[in-house]
Motif scaffolding. Structure first.
Motif, mmCIF file in Angstrom:
data_model
loop_
_atom_site.group_PDB
_atom_site.id
_atom_site.type_symbol
_atom_site.label_atom_id
_atom_site.label_comp_id
_atom_site.label_asym_id
_atom_site.label_seq_id
_atom_site.Cartn_x
_atom_site.Cartn_y
_atom_site.Cartn_z
ATOM 1 N N PHE A 120 -0.735 10.880 -20.026
ATOM 2 C CA PHE A 120 -0.234 9.570 -19.616
ATOM 3 C C PHE A 120 0.117 8.718 -20.835
ATOM 4 C CE2 PHE A 120 -1.011 5.342 -17.398
ATOM 5 C CZ PHE A 120 0.058 5.466 -16.531
ATOM 6 N N ASP A 121 -0.753 8.762 -21.820
ATOM 7 C CA ASP A 121 -0.534 8.001 -23.050
ATOM 8 C C ASP A 121 0.693 8.511 -23.807
ATOM 9 O OD1 ASP A 121 -1.552 6.068 -25.141
ATOM 10 O OD2 ASP A 121 -1.586 7.914 -26.308
ATOM 11 N N ASP A 165 0.831 -1.204 0.000
ATOM 12 C CA ASP A 165 0.000 0.000 0.000
ATOM 13 C C ASP A 165 0.866 1.255 0.000
ATOM 14 O OD1 ASP A 165 -2.067 -1.771 0.251
ATOM 15 O OD2 ASP A 165 -2.471 -1.344 2.357
ATOM 16 N N GLY A 166 0.460 2.262 -0.764
ATOM 17 C CA GLY A 166 1.129 3.554 -0.763
ATOM 18 C C GLY A 166 2.496 3.579 -1.416
ATOM 19 N N SER A 167 2.884 2.523 -2.079
ATOM 20 C CA SER A 167 4.217 2.424 -2.679
ATOM 21 C C SER A 167 4.211 2.875 -4.138
ATOM 22 C CB SER A 167 4.709 0.978 -2.613
ATOM 23 O OG SER A 167 3.930 0.161 -3.484
ATOM 24 N N GLY A 168 5.403 2.855 -4.749
ATOM 25 C CA GLY A 168 5.502 3.205 -6.159
ATOM 26 C C GLY A 168 4.743 2.252 -7.042
ATOM 27 N N ASN A 169 4.871 0.943 -6.778
ATOM 28 C CA ASN A 169 4.131 0.010 -7.633
ATOM 29 C C ASN A 169 2.630 0.033 -7.350
ATOM 30 O OD1 ASN A 169 3.399 -2.377 -5.826
ATOM 31 N ND2 ASN A 169 5.597 -2.329 -5.493
ATOM 32 N N PHE A 170 2.256 0.424 -6.122
ATOM 33 C CA PHE A 170 0.838 0.588 -5.784
ATOM 34 C C PHE A 170 0.216 1.712 -6.615
ATOM 35 C CE2 PHE A 170 -2.317 2.994 -3.371
ATOM 36 C CZ PHE A 170 -3.212 2.027 -2.939
ATOM 37 N N PHE A 171 0.910 2.856 -6.655
ATOM 38 C CA PHE A 171 0.388 3.985 -7.436
ATOM 39 C C PHE A 171 0.481 3.706 -8.938
ATOM 40 C CE2 PHE A 171 1.473 6.571 -3.532
ATOM 41 C CZ PHE A 171 0.150 6.846 -3.210
ATOM 42 N N GLY A 172 1.546 3.031 -9.365
ATOM 43 C CA GLY A 172 1.660 2.693 -10.779
ATOM 44 C C GLY A 172 0.541 1.787 -11.234
ATOM 45 N N ARG A 173 0.236 0.789 -10.442
ATOM 46 C CA ARG A 173 -0.858 -0.131 -10.760
ATOM 47 C C ARG A 173 -2.190 0.611 -10.829
ATOM 48 N NH1 ARG A 173 0.155 -3.506 -6.992
ATOM 49 N NH2 ARG A 173 -1.344 -2.805 -5.443
ATOM 50 N N LYS A 174 -2.397 1.537 -9.899
ATOM 51 C CA LYS A 174 -3.633 2.323 -9.881
ATOM 52 C C LYS A 174 -3.778 3.160 -11.150
ATOM 53 C CE LYS A 174 -7.180 4.746 -8.235
ATOM 54 N NZ LYS A 174 -8.549 4.195 -8.285
ATOM 55 N N LEU A 175 -2.696 3.800 -11.592
ATOM 56 C CA LEU A 175 -2.739 4.636 -12.790
ATOM 57 C C LEU A 175 -3.052 3.815 -14.034
ATOM 58 C CD1 LEU A 175 0.321 7.018 -12.242
ATOM 59 C CD2 LEU A 175 -2.104 7.585 -11.996
ATOM 60 N N VAL A 176 -2.380 2.689 -14.175
ATOM 61 C CA VAL A 176 -2.604 1.852 -15.365
ATOM 62 C C VAL A 176 -4.034 1.316 -15.387
ATOM 63 C CG1 VAL A 176 -1.912 -0.258 -16.555
ATOM 64 C CG2 VAL A 176 -0.169 1.250 -15.595
ATOM 65 N N ARG A 177 -4.515 0.885 -14.241
ATOM 66 C CA ARG A 177 -5.892 0.377 -14.164
ATOM 67 C C ARG A 177 -6.909 1.474 -14.501
ATOM 68 N NH1 ARG A 177 -7.635 -3.995 -11.255
ATOM 69 N NH2 ARG A 177 -9.217 -2.700 -10.247
ATOM 70 N N ASP A 178 -6.729 2.644 -13.911
ATOM 71 C CA ASP A 178 -7.670 3.735 -14.168
ATOM 72 C C ASP A 178 -7.630 4.173 -15.622
ATOM 73 O OD1 ASP A 178 -8.441 3.612 -11.578
ATOM 74 O OD2 ASP A 178 -7.842 5.646 -11.025
ATOM 75 N N TYR A 179 -6.452 4.128 -16.223
ATOM 76 C CA TYR A 179 -6.329 4.478 -17.645
ATOM 77 C C TYR A 179 -7.132 3.498 -18.495
ATOM 78 C CZ TYR A 179 -4.279 5.020 -22.292
ATOM 79 O OH TYR A 179 -4.101 5.204 -23.645
ATOM 80 N N TYR A 180 -6.993 2.222 -18.227
ATOM 81 C CA TYR A 180 -7.685 1.217 -19.037
ATOM 82 C C TYR A 180 -9.168 1.094 -18.700
ATOM 83 C CZ TYR A 180 -4.030 -0.657 -21.964
ATOM 84 O OH TYR A 180 -3.104 -0.798 -22.964
ATOM 85 N N TYR A 181 -9.541 1.447 -17.477
ATOM 86 C CA TYR A 181 -10.960 1.435 -17.109
ATOM 87 C C TYR A 181 -11.650 2.769 -17.432
ATOM 88 C CZ TYR A 181 -10.802 -3.041 -14.629
ATOM 89 O OH TYR A 181 -10.699 -4.373 -14.303
ATOM 90 N N HIS A 182 -10.894 3.686 -18.081
ATOM 91 C CA HIS A 182 -11.410 5.003 -18.471
ATOM 92 C C HIS A 182 -11.914 5.815 -17.269
ATOM 93 C CE1 HIS A 182 -11.135 3.424 -22.522
ATOM 94 N NE2 HIS A 182 -11.938 2.420 -22.202
ATOM 95 N N LYS A 183 -11.188 5.676 -16.145
ATOM 96 C CA LYS A 183 -11.525 6.437 -14.950
ATOM 97 C C LYS A 183 -10.585 7.624 -14.739
ATOM 98 C CE LYS A 183 -13.650 2.641 -12.362
ATOM 99 N NZ LYS A 183 -13.616 1.850 -11.102
ATOM 100 N N MET A 184 -9.572 7.723 -15.565
ATOM 101 C CA MET A 184 -8.631 8.825 -15.479
ATOM 102 C C MET A 184 -9.178 10.004 -16.289
ATOM 103 S SD MET A 184 -4.569 8.826 -16.573
ATOM 104 C CE MET A 184 -4.115 7.568 -15.381
ATOM 105 N N PRO A 185 -9.145 11.219 -15.730
ATOM 106 C CA PRO A 185 -9.622 12.391 -16.480
ATOM 107 C C PRO A 185 -8.942 12.478 -17.846
ATOM 108 C CG PRO A 185 -9.194 12.990 -14.216
ATOM 109 C CD PRO A 185 -8.671 11.592 -14.380
ATOM 110 N N GLN A 186 -9.670 13.003 -18.829
ATOM 111 C CA GLN A 186 -9.189 12.979 -20.207
ATOM 112 C C GLN A 186 -7.850 13.703 -20.393
ATOM 113 O OE1 GLN A 186 -11.851 14.653 -23.147
ATOM 114 N NE2 GLN A 186 -10.824 13.606 -24.834
ATOM 115 N N ASP A 187 -7.698 14.864 -19.725
ATOM 116 C CA ASP A 187 -6.451 15.601 -19.903
ATOM 117 C C ASP A 187 -5.244 14.804 -19.386
ATOM 118 O OD1 ASP A 187 -7.456 15.873 -17.287
ATOM 119 O OD2 ASP A 187 -6.384 17.753 -16.956
ATOM 120 N N LEU A 188 -5.440 14.129 -18.259
ATOM 121 C CA LEU A 188 -4.367 13.300 -17.726
ATOM 122 C C LEU A 188 -4.163 12.044 -18.555
ATOM 123 C CD1 LEU A 188 -4.475 13.223 -13.816
ATOM 124 C CD2 LEU A 188 -2.773 14.238 -15.307
ATOM 125 N N SER A 189 -5.253 11.501 -19.040
ATOM 126 C CA SER A 189 -5.177 10.295 -19.863
ATOM 127 C C SER A 189 -4.347 10.537 -21.117
ATOM 128 C CB SER A 189 -6.586 9.832 -20.248
ATOM 129 O OG SER A 189 -6.533 8.650 -21.021
#
Length: 283
Positions: A171-172, A144-168
């Motif tokens: 990120f891409d 929890d709260g680690s680099g791979n924790f946040f990395g996993r969250k970002l990748v998941r949100d990107y693919y689940y279309h939960k990341m705001p468009q400007d950030l998406s």
């Protein structure tokens, strides 16, 4: 010659001292986590370092603190490799939590010591001994709260279309997010935890974005809930942190610690400097 090593999952810092405690050299290798690397990979990383290779027979003591060294089996696995590479050395292998403790606290002073880097960990130090309430099950289930924790969250949100468009879009543009590339790195290449942690740089660089603020805050609060609050004295003793995630997100981390009525202690990016001071007293 005495070698002092702090090895995370991503990289390992090595400092050599002479008999007087003066520094002979400092060098760096890739991380040497025995949980995710084979014997051959670890041997290659040692042999490919010029300073270590040319001084291997001169080392009399090796103090190694590493991620993935929490079990006796993993410590023994690494020690066997080191015994071959440093044939004259007396080897000591401990988990990286001890590096964090020795780097941030003083003998006789109690505190809770946390690691927030590629992975995460949390221990209570009573001034003499270390105690842990949670046994880590690695980057897939915990961290929890680690680099791979946040990395996993970002990748998941990107693919689940939960990341705001400007950030998406940003990120891409920043990373190769082709699904085959991601799966290749996660399921076929070594160090998948380190690969996930590379995405955490994005959340640090965009930490003022509302989305990132929310992800960071929830991640740190989850770490506090699941790790720090395991200890009854969580609000009574200083909470120390080591690791790049803690260091580069210190303002956000401070806010979470204060919100939970806890006492913030030392935040250090790398524990190696403190480790050297600790071991100079024993040379």
């Amino acid at each position: 010659m005495v070698l002092i090593v702090d090895s995370g999952a991503t990289k390992a810092d090595w400092i050599a001292l002479d008999s007087k405690g003066d520094q002979l050299f400092m060098t760096q290798t890739l991380g040497l986590s025995p949980e995710v690397l084979t014997k051959e990979v670890i041997e290659e990383r040692l042999a490919n370092n010029f300073e270590l290779a040319r001084n291997s027979s001169k080392v009399e003591r090796l103090h190694f603190y590493g991620a993935g060294c929490g079990t006796e089996r993993m410590r023994r696995f690494l020690k066997e490799i080191f015994n071959q590479f440093f044939p004259k050395a007396k080897i000591q292998v401990k988990e990286d939590t001890y590096a964090a403790i020795y780097s941030t606290t003083k003998i006789g002073h109690a505190g809770i010591v946390c690691i927030l880097g590629t992975g995460s960990n949390c221990s209570y130090y009573d001034g003499n001994q270390m105690f842990q309430k949670v046994t880590s099950l690695g980057y897939i289930l915990m961290d929890d709260g680690s680099g791979n924790f946040f990395g996993r969250k970002l990748v998941r949100d990107y693919y689940y279309h939960k990341m705001p468009q400007d950030l998406s879009l940003a990120f891409d543009k920043e990373y190769n997010l082709d699904p085959d590339v991601i799966k290749e790195n996660l399921y076929k290449k070594p160090n998948p935890n380190t690969y996930l942690a590379t995405f955490a740089r994005f959340i640090i660089e965009h930490k003022d974005h509302p989305y990132c603020k929310g992800v960071i805050d929830k991640g740190f609060q989850q770490f506090v809930n699941n790790h720090v609050m395991q200890f009854e004295l969580a609000t009574k003793v200083p909470i120390h942190f080591v690791g790049s995630i803690a260091y580069f997100l210190k303002e956000e981390l401070t806010a979470v610690i204060q919100r939970n009525d806890m006492i913030l202690g030392v935040i250090r990016q790398r524990p190696i400097e403190g480790l050297v001071e600790f071991h100079k007293d024993t040379i």
